[in-house]
Motif scaffolding. Structure first.
Motif, PDB file in Angstrom:
ATOM      1  N   ALA A  12       0.802  -1.428   0.048  1.00 25.03           N
ATOM      2  CA  ALA A  12      -0.156  -0.030  -0.102  1.00 25.03           C
ATOM      3  C   ALA A  12       0.949   1.290   0.061  1.00 25.03           C
ATOM      4  O   ALA A  12       0.560   2.032  -0.313  1.00 25.03           O
ATOM      5  CB  ALA A  12      -1.364   0.119   1.355  1.00 25.03           C
ATOM      6  N   LEU A  13       2.167   0.949   0.935  1.00 23.82           N
ATOM      7  CA  LEU A  13       2.927   2.121   0.766  1.00 23.82           C
ATOM      8  C   LEU A  13       3.737   2.304  -0.387  1.00 23.82           C
ATOM      9  O   LEU A  13       3.840   3.583  -0.687  1.00 23.82           O
ATOM     10  CB  LEU A  13       3.934   2.141   1.547  1.00 23.82           C
ATOM     11  N   VAL A  14       3.954   1.598  -0.684  1.00 19.44           N
ATOM     12  CA  VAL A  14       4.726   1.628  -2.325  1.00 19.44           C
ATOM     13  C   VAL A  14       3.880   1.740  -3.301  1.00 19.44           C
ATOM     14  O   VAL A  14       3.900   3.011  -4.305  1.00 19.44           O
ATOM     15  CB  VAL A  14       4.857   0.186  -2.568  1.00 19.44           C
ATOM     16  N   ASN A  15       2.036   1.759  -3.475  1.00 14.11           N
ATOM     17  CA  ASN A  15       1.668   1.806  -4.516  1.00 14.11           C
ATOM     18  C   ASN A  15       1.140   3.245  -3.997  1.00 14.11           C
ATOM     19  O   ASN A  15       1.379   3.997  -5.382  1.00 14.11           O
ATOM     20  CB  ASN A  15       0.567   1.191  -4.325  1.00 14.11           C
ATOM     21  N   SER A  16       0.514   3.356  -2.640  1.00 17.23           N
ATOM     22  CA  SER A  16       0.784   5.326  -2.701  1.00 17.23           C
ATOM     23  C   SER A  16       2.084   6.398  -2.991  1.00 17.23           C
ATOM     24  O   SER A  16       1.517   7.331  -3.649  1.00 17.23           O
ATOM     25  CB  SER A  16      -0.400   5.522  -1.818  1.00 17.23           C
ATOM     26  N   MET A  17       2.636   6.149  -2.878  1.00 14.20           N
ATOM     27  CA  MET A  17       3.838   6.530  -3.658  1.00 14.20           C
ATOM     28  C   MET A  17       3.994   6.509  -4.707  1.00 14.20           C
ATOM     29  O   MET A  17       4.515   8.208  -5.095  1.00 14.20           O
ATOM     30  CB  MET A  17       5.161   6.352  -2.847  1.00 14.20           C
ATOM     31  N   LEU A  18       3.593   5.300  -5.323  1.00  9.90           N
ATOM     32  CA  LEU A  18       3.793   5.984  -7.052  1.00  9.90           C
ATOM     33  C   LEU A  18       2.714   6.481  -7.894  1.00  9.90           C
ATOM     34  O   LEU A  18       2.578   7.470  -8.497  1.00  9.90           O
ATOM     35  CB  LEU A  18       3.786   5.145  -7.405  1.00  9.90           C
ATOM     36  N   SER A  19       1.641   6.221  -6.844  1.00 13.56           N
ATOM     37  CA  SER A  19       0.720   7.286  -6.948  1.00 13.56           C
ATOM     38  C   SER A  19       1.013   8.700  -7.293  1.00 13.56           C
ATOM     39  O   SER A  19       0.227   9.019  -7.854  1.00 13.56           O
ATOM     40  CB  SER A  19      -1.068   6.527  -6.667  1.00 13.56           C
ATOM     41  N   LEU A  20       1.372   8.885  -5.335  1.00 17.17           N
ATOM     42  CA  LEU A  20       1.384  10.658  -5.894  1.00 17.17           C
ATOM     43  C   LEU A  20       2.078  11.239  -6.889  1.00 17.17           C
ATOM     44  O   LEU A  20       2.396  12.013  -7.707  1.00 17.17           O
ATOM     45  CB  LEU A  20       2.116  11.067  -4.454  1.00 17.17           C
ATOM     46  N   PHE A  21       3.294  10.235  -7.035  1.00 20.33           N
ATOM     47  CA  PHE A  21       4.511  10.551  -8.281  1.00 20.33           C
ATOM     48  C   PHE A  21       3.634  11.196  -9.180  1.00 20.33           C
ATOM     49  O   PHE A  21       4.243  11.668  -9.962  1.00 20.33           O
ATOM     50  CB  PHE A  21       5.536   9.623  -8.388  1.00 20.33           C
ATOM     51  N   VAL A  22       3.229   9.976  -9.759  1.00 21.16           N
ATOM     52  CA  VAL A  22       2.244  10.233 -11.401  1.00 21.16           C
ATOM     53  C   VAL A  22       1.419  11.360 -11.269  1.00 21.16           C
ATOM     54  O   VAL A  22       0.822  12.228 -11.992  1.00 21.16           O
ATOM     55  CB  VAL A  22       1.037   8.915 -11.920  1.00 21.16           C
ATOM     56  N   LEU A  23       0.646  12.051  -9.968  1.00 15.89           N
ATOM     57  CA  LEU A  23       0.189  12.711  -9.764  1.00 15.89           C
ATOM     58  C   LEU A  23       0.265  13.961  -9.342  1.00 15.89           C
ATOM     59  O   LEU A  23      -0.053  14.609 -10.196  1.00 15.89           O
ATOM     60  CB  LEU A  23      -1.012  12.324  -8.269  1.00 15.89           C
TER      61      LEU A  23
END
Length: 141
Positions: A12-23
């Motif tokens: 969840a942490l890795v996915n959230s970080m990648l999602s924020l990076f994309v956003l």
């Protein structure tokens, strides 16, 4: 902490970080919808981790309802993402989007009104915890 919950929290942490990076990169409709999709998947993973760790059966029931709610949002936002990904334009009518969103809103409302709408109970087993599903409502879900 159990290994399953640790893995769920890390994912969840890795996915959230990648999602924020994309956003926070190039802000366009594809990136926004993708980020919402990933956040639903991340919150689903987090709620599963908390469900595994929770010792109180009442709170476990509440957490289980949350992870079923977040799980219901994943296919909806993946569908929205599939509409915009190739061309980076959202050419779907607002009425169609509203129509597709009704199940998620309805499920969220039913979970708020009745904590046993989908899950009748939670109990401890030799391998952890398990839920008793309300079969008729699960078919609706």
């Amino acid at each position: 902490m159990e290994i399953q919950s640790t893995v769920l929290f890390i994912v969840a942490l890795v996915n959230s970080m990648l999602s924020l990076f994309v956003l926070f990169g190039k802000r366009n409709v594809t990136n926004i919808i993708y980020s919402i999709f990933v956040f639903f998947a991340s919150f689903w993973s987090i709620m599963l981790g908390f469900f595994i760790l929770e010792e109180n059966l009442g709170r476990s029931l509440y957490i289980a309802n949350l992870y079923y709610f977040f799980a219901a949002g994943i296919p909806l936002f993946f569908l929205y993402f599939s509409f915009v990904f190739p061309n980076n334009t959202f050419k779907v009518s607002k009425i169609y989007v509203a129509f597709l969103s009704i199940p998620l809103v309805l499920i969220g409302t039913l979970f708020l009104l009745d904590k046993n709408f989908l899950i009748q109970g939670v109990w401890f087993t030799e391998w952890g915890k398990d839920v008793v599903i309300n079969t008729y409502n699960y078919i609706l879900y």
